[in-house]
Design an enzyme around this catalytic site. Structure first.
Site, PDB file in Angstrom:
ATOM      1  N   ARG A   6      -1.479   4.819  13.215  1.00  0.00           N
ATOM      2  CA  ARG A   6      -0.012   4.201  14.096  1.00  0.00           C
ATOM      3  C   ARG A   6      -0.323   4.487  15.703  1.00  0.00           C
ATOM      4  O   ARG A   6      -1.109   5.617  15.752  1.00  0.00           O
ATOM      5  CB  ARG A   6       0.995   4.678  13.738  1.00  0.00           C
ATOM      6  CG  ARG A   6       1.423   6.359  13.825  1.00  0.00           C
ATOM      7  CD  ARG A   6       2.584   6.512  13.134  1.00  0.00           C
ATOM      8  NE  ARG A   6       2.757   8.106  12.938  1.00  0.00           N
ATOM      9  CZ  ARG A   6       3.345   8.903  13.905  1.00  0.00           C
ATOM     10  NH1 ARG A   6       3.839   8.458  14.920  1.00  0.00           N
ATOM     11  NH2 ARG A   6       3.192  10.169  13.483  1.00  0.00           N
ATOM     12  N   ARG A  54       0.789  -1.327  -0.048  1.00  0.00           N
ATOM     13  CA  ARG A  54       0.105   0.117  -0.032  1.00  0.00           C
ATOM     14  C   ARG A  54       0.935   1.400  -0.005  1.00  0.00           C
ATOM     15  O   ARG A  54       2.143   1.377   0.411  1.00  0.00           O
ATOM     16  CB  ARG A  54      -0.929  -0.021   1.215  1.00  0.00           C
ATOM     17  CG  ARG A  54      -2.023  -0.954   1.069  1.00  0.00           C
ATOM     18  CD  ARG A  54      -2.971  -0.922   2.488  1.00  0.00           C
ATOM     19  NE  ARG A  54      -3.698   0.379   2.515  1.00  0.00           N
ATOM     20  CZ  ARG A  54      -3.537   0.892   3.498  1.00  0.00           C
ATOM     21  NH1 ARG A  54      -2.666   0.826   4.649  1.00  0.00           N
ATOM     22  NH2 ARG A  54      -4.450   2.270   3.731  1.00  0.00           N
ATOM     23  N   LYS A  97       3.548  -7.566  12.029  1.00  0.00           N
ATOM     24  CA  LYS A  97       2.769  -7.765  10.924  1.00  0.00           C
ATOM     25  C   LYS A  97       2.980  -9.051  10.204  1.00  0.00           C
ATOM     26  O   LYS A  97       4.105  -9.513   9.965  1.00  0.00           O
ATOM     27  CB  LYS A  97       2.938  -6.760   9.899  1.00  0.00           C
ATOM     28  CG  LYS A  97       1.984  -6.535   8.532  1.00  0.00           C
ATOM     29  CD  LYS A  97       2.272  -5.251   7.924  1.00  0.00           C
ATOM     30  CE  LYS A  97       1.582  -5.411   6.406  1.00  0.00           C
ATOM     31  NZ  LYS A  97       1.202  -4.235   5.685  1.00  0.00           N
TER      32      LYS A  97
HETATM   33  C1  BTN Z   1       0.325  -3.800   2.244  1.00  0.00           C
HETATM   34  O1  BTN Z   1       1.190  -3.018   1.972  1.00  0.00           O
HETATM   35  O2  BTN Z   1       0.267  -4.344   3.429  1.00  0.00           O
HETATM   36  C2  BTN Z   1      -0.249  -4.540   1.282  1.00  0.00           C
HETATM   37  C3  BTN Z   1       0.686  -5.963   0.779  1.00  0.00           C
HETATM   38  C4  BTN Z   1      -0.091  -6.614  -0.421  1.00  0.00           C
HETATM   39  C5  BTN Z   1       0.902  -7.487  -1.028  1.00  0.00           C
HETATM   40  C6  BTN Z   1       0.350  -8.501  -2.020  1.00  0.00           C
HETATM   41  S1  BTN Z   1       1.470  -9.948  -2.355  1.00  0.00           S
HETATM   42  C7  BTN Z   1       0.136 -10.426  -3.585  1.00  0.00           C
HETATM   43  C8  BTN Z   1      -0.384  -9.236  -4.161  1.00  0.00           C
HETATM   44  N1  BTN Z   1       0.755  -8.780  -5.384  1.00  0.00           N
HETATM   45  C9  BTN Z   1       1.257  -7.573  -4.933  1.00  0.00           C
HETATM   46  O3  BTN Z   1       2.187  -7.016  -5.959  1.00  0.00           O
HETATM   47  N2  BTN Z   1       0.916  -7.117  -3.813  1.00  0.00           N
HETATM   48  C10 BTN Z   1      -0.087  -8.067  -3.204  1.00  0.00           C
END
Ligand code: BTN
Length: 321
Positions: free
Chosen positions: A318, A120, A185
């Site tokens: 946060r 994100r 996390k």
């Molecule tokens: C975050 O920032 O917490 C979200 C992370 C999301 C990761 C997943 S892995 C599968 C899918 N492909 C990506 O490039 N991102 C999501």
């Protein structure tokens, strides 16, 4: 992964002679040795036992499309269009390239590693080979772009349900949709809009990353954990986790389409890691005590002067220590 067939033969953890492996793979013993070296470069730990052969010491948890499908609730299986890839830039990006407008099937892309995993707010998602789950699903909803706000939280509840059904305790959710253990996390969800087909019908890509076996990660600026580290007595299988998550997401998407967010408020709030904690919205634009979510999935801050909703979207919360 170039050495997949070799690793499959060694995955029982027993010692196998070079001759046996060469016979099974239909190659010379020299070619076996080259494959062993390549597998070690890919991160597998293989010991050479003098006079006896080779033994795989590290754990292997290979992705297998058949096993993933077997883990999905039977009713959903015929509609799943699953692709399991060795390597991809991002499963979300790959799904965006193939998401067919108006198709009845549900596209799912899973990869063994990602070279440009996306998180994100423009962050990179660490995606080492063989260790974690990188999964994207394409879903279609009626209700326009506004479905996205609630959907983020709905997906968090679905993933928590799936992990708990497999034996993970204490799954927490950090608004809007991070998956947490008390130690840090565990996973994240990236919801991306693919487009609007016709008025009110939106296609959404739901990307889910779960730390399964990861034991070390460079460049991660916050506490994290993985299922294998947190629950070492449990044998975690990426195939089973994928099957359970796909089923849980489809259950949740169905309920969300039929009844909206209403039934998700309590299961989300029960896992809220900020409830009763002093928090601020990043940037400091709002601060207070975490007070759960409202009917629409907005986060509620008790500022002392009253309850202030923080809208879902790109703001992140946060804890203030
Ligand atoms: C975050 O920032 O917490 C979200 C992370 C999301 C990761 C997943 S892995 C599968 C899918 N492909 C990506 O490039 N991102 C999501």
């Amino acid at each position: 992964m170039k050495s997949k067939a070799l690793i499959a033969l060694l995955s029982d953890g027993l010692v196998h002679s070079g001759e046996y492996l060469a016979g099974q793979l239909g190659v010379s013993r020299t070619a076996v040795w080259k494959q062993i070296r390549r597998a070690m470069e890919e991160g597998f730990v293989i010991e050479t036992i003098r006079g006896r052969g080779y033994q795989l010491v590290s754990n292997v948890d290979l992705l297998d499309a058949g096993e993933i499908i077997d883990g999905i609730a039977e009713d959903y299986r015929p509609r799943i269009d699953l692709r399991v890839l060795d390597q991809v830039d991002s499963t979300n990006a790959e799904l965006a390239r193939e998401f067919q407008a108006g198709s009845d099937s549900i596209p799912v892309v899973i990869a063994d590693c990602q070279t440009e995993g996306r998180g994100r707010r423009g962050r990179t998602w660490q995606s080492p080979r063989g260790e974690n789950l990188y999964l994207s699903m394409g879903l279609t909803f009626h209700g326009g772009f506004s479905v996205l706000d609630g959907l983020s939280l709905v997906l968090g509840v679905a993933v928590a349900n799936a992990l708990e059904s497999l034996g993970a305790d204490d799954i927490g959710l950090k608004w809007p949709n991070d998956i947490f253990l008390p130690s840090g996390k565990l996973g994240g969800i990236l919801v991306e809009l693919q487009g609007e087909l016709q008025e009110g019908v939106v296609q959404v890509i739901c990307g889910i990353g779960i730390n399964v076996h990861m034991s070390a990660a460079g460049n991660v600026d916050q506490a994290w954990d993985s299922l294998s580290r947190a629950f070492p007595r449990h044998e975690w299988s990426r195939n089973l986790i994928a099957g359970a998550i796909i089923s849980a997401v489809l259950d949740a998407a169905h309920e969300f389409s039929e009844r909206g967010f209403v039934d998700f408020r309590e299961p989300w709030q029960r896992r809220d890691i900020f409830m009763g904690k002093k928090i601020s919205a990043r940037g400091g634009e709002a601060a207070g005590t975490g007070a759960g979510i409202d009917q629409g999935g907005n986060y509620l801050l008790d500022t002392g002067d009253g309850i202030v909703p923080v809208r879902a979207g790109e703001i992140s919360l946060r804890e203030v220590k």
